[in-house]
Write an enzyme that holds these catalytic residues in place. Sequence first.
Site, PDB file in Angstrom:
ATOM      1  N   GLY A  52       0.786  -1.236   0.000  1.00 50.88           N
ATOM      2  CA  GLY A  52       0.000   0.000   0.000  1.00 50.88           C
ATOM      3  C   GLY A  52       0.817   1.284   0.000  1.00 50.88           C
ATOM      4  N   GLU A 106       4.242   4.801   4.941  1.00 54.28           N
ATOM      5  CA  GLU A 106       3.066   3.911   4.928  1.00 54.28           C
ATOM      6  C   GLU A 106       1.856   4.681   4.396  1.00 54.28           C
ATOM      7  OE1 GLU A 106       1.621   1.284   4.729  1.00 54.28           O
ATOM      8  OE2 GLU A 106       0.943   0.388   6.604  1.00 54.28           O
ATOM      9  N   ASP A 107       0.924   3.953   3.806  1.00 55.74           N
ATOM     10  CA  ASP A 107      -0.251   4.611   3.241  1.00 55.74           C
ATOM     11  C   ASP A 107      -1.171   5.178   4.321  1.00 55.74           C
ATOM     12  OD1 ASP A 107      -1.045   2.070   4.142  1.00 55.74           O
ATOM     13  OD2 ASP A 107      -1.843   1.407   2.214  1.00 55.74           O
ATOM     14  N   ASP A 110      -3.854   3.305  11.046  1.00 56.93           N
ATOM     15  CA  ASP A 110      -5.208   3.025  11.539  1.00 56.93           C
ATOM     16  C   ASP A 110      -5.119   2.514  12.976  1.00 56.93           C
ATOM     17  OD1 ASP A 110      -7.934   2.548  11.636  1.00 56.93           O
ATOM     18  OD2 ASP A 110      -7.851   0.710  10.478  1.00 56.93           O
ATOM     19  N   LYS A 138      -6.057   7.739  10.537  1.00 56.96           N
ATOM     20  CA  LYS A 138      -7.424   7.541  11.033  1.00 56.96           C
ATOM     21  C   LYS A 138      -7.329   7.429  12.542  1.00 56.96           C
ATOM     22  CE  LYS A 138      -9.900   4.574   7.810  1.00 56.96           C
ATOM     23  NZ  LYS A 138     -10.273   3.163   7.618  1.00 56.96           N
ATOM     24  N   PHE A 159     -13.908   3.296   5.122  1.00 56.44           N
ATOM     25  CA  PHE A 159     -12.958   2.462   4.390  1.00 56.44           C
ATOM     26  C   PHE A 159     -12.676   3.133   3.050  1.00 56.44           C
ATOM     27  CE2 PHE A 159     -11.533  -0.974   1.662  1.00 56.44           C
ATOM     28  CZ  PHE A 159     -10.549  -1.543   2.467  1.00 56.44           C
ATOM     29  N   ASP A 166      -6.069  -0.523  -1.046  1.00 49.98           N
ATOM     30  CA  ASP A 166      -6.740  -1.559  -1.841  1.00 49.98           C
ATOM     31  C   ASP A 166      -7.936  -2.174  -1.136  1.00 49.98           C
ATOM     32  OD1 ASP A 166      -5.188  -2.949   0.171  1.00 49.98           O
ATOM     33  OD2 ASP A 166      -5.553  -4.767  -0.988  1.00 49.98           O
TER      34      ASP A 166
HETATM   35  P1  5GP Z   1      -2.876  -0.580  11.107  1.00 49.62           P
HETATM   36  O1  5GP Z   1      -2.479   0.809  11.541  1.00 49.62           O
HETATM   37  O2  5GP Z   1      -4.332  -0.874  11.368  1.00 49.62           O
HETATM   38  O3  5GP Z   1      -1.981  -1.651  11.589  1.00 49.62           O
HETATM   39  O4  5GP Z   1      -2.638  -0.772   9.605  1.00 49.62           O
HETATM   40  C1  5GP Z   1      -2.840   0.095   8.601  1.00 49.62           C
HETATM   41  C2  5GP Z   1      -3.089  -0.839   7.442  1.00 49.62           C
HETATM   42  O5  5GP Z   1      -4.460  -1.223   7.457  1.00 49.62           O
HETATM   43  C3  5GP Z   1      -2.854  -0.132   6.149  1.00 49.62           C
HETATM   44  O6  5GP Z   1      -1.577  -0.393   5.656  1.00 49.62           O
HETATM   45  C4  5GP Z   1      -3.928  -0.702   5.271  1.00 49.62           C
HETATM   46  O7  5GP Z   1      -3.429  -1.857   4.650  1.00 49.62           O
HETATM   47  C5  5GP Z   1      -5.031  -1.121   6.200  1.00 49.62           C
HETATM   48  N1  5GP Z   1      -6.126  -0.119   6.264  1.00 49.62           N
HETATM   49  C6  5GP Z   1      -6.558   0.570   7.329  1.00 49.62           C
HETATM   50  N2  5GP Z   1      -7.580   1.370   7.017  1.00 49.62           N
HETATM   51  C7  5GP Z   1      -7.801   1.201   5.699  1.00 49.62           C
HETATM   52  C8  5GP Z   1      -8.740   1.767   4.767  1.00 49.62           C
HETATM   53  O8  5GP Z   1      -9.597   2.621   5.053  1.00 49.62           O
HETATM   54  N3  5GP Z   1      -8.650   1.324   3.485  1.00 49.62           N
HETATM   55  C9  5GP Z   1      -7.740   0.394   3.079  1.00 49.62           C
HETATM   56  N4  5GP Z   1      -7.738   0.063   1.804  1.00 49.62           N
HETATM   57  N5  5GP Z   1      -6.846  -0.161   3.928  1.00 49.62           N
HETATM   58  C10 5GP Z   1      -6.885   0.243   5.220  1.00 49.62           C
HETATM   59 MG    MG Z   2      -0.842  -1.506   4.208  1.00 49.58          MG
END
Ligand code: 5GP
Ligand code: MG
Length: 187
Positions: A52, A106-107, A110, A138, A159, A166
Site C-alpha cells: 500500500g 506507509e499509506d 489506523d 485515522k 474504508f 486496496d
Molecule cells: P494498522 O495501523 O491498522 O496496523 O494498519 C494500517 C493498514 O491497514 C494499512 O496499511 C492498510 O493496509 C489497512 N487499512 C486501514 N484502514 C484502511 C482503509 O480505510 N482502506 C484500506 N484500503 N486499507 C486500510
Molecule cells: Mg498496508
Amino acid sequence: MNKSIAGYDPLERVLFSREAIALRVAAMARAIQADAEAAGAGEITVIAVADGGLMFASDLIRELRMSVRFVSVKVSAYGDGMTPRDEAVVTGAPECIRDEYTLVVEDILDSGVTLDSLCRVLRAGAPSALRTAVLLDKPTGRRREFVADYTGFVCPDAFVVGYGLDLAGRYRNLPDIGVLRRALQPS
Ligand code: 5GP
Ligand code: MG
C-alpha cells in the site's frame, strides 16, 4: 472534469483528489528534507511498507533533493478474527540501517499495529534516527498508541481506496482516494 476512463469510475465520493495529494506530498517532502538536513544527514534510507505504501513512497522520494536509499518491507498482521491486527510480522527488513537516518513510509495509520510492530523491529537495527510518514491518519481506529512524525491528511472513519489503498488488491491504481460505490463494497 471527467475522471473516468471508458466508464471506469469506482469511487462514490472522492475524499482526497490527485491534485490535493500531489500538493501535500510535495510539502511533506520539503519538511522531511529540512529535518534530515537539520540533523546533519547526508542521506535518507526510505523504507516503504509494501504494497500500500509504494505509490505514496514513489511520489515522495521523487520530491526529495538529496541522496535516498530506497527499500521496501512487507508487514502482515495476524489476529484471532474477532480482534484482528494485534500482532504483525515483518518480512524483508533491510539488513543494515545502523547509523542511517531512516524514514518509514506507509499509506495509512489506523490501529497502529503495523507501524508500531515495524518500528520496534527497525529500532533494534540502531538507525541514527527513525521517522515515520503516513499519507492518511485515522485516529479513531487506534488500538496502540502511535504518533506519526509526518501526516498527509486526517482521514474520516470510512474504508477508503485508491493511491495504493486496496480492497483485495484492487483499486490501488486510482489516482484519487475515496469511498467505493456501494455496489462494489463487500457485503
Ligand atoms: P494498522 O495501523 O491498522 O496496523 O494498519 C494500517 C493498514 O491497514 C494499512 O496499511 C492498510 O493496509 C489497512 N487499512 C486501514 N484502514 C484502511 C482503509 O480505510 N482502506 C484500506 N484500503 N486499507 C486500510
Ligand atoms: Mg498496508
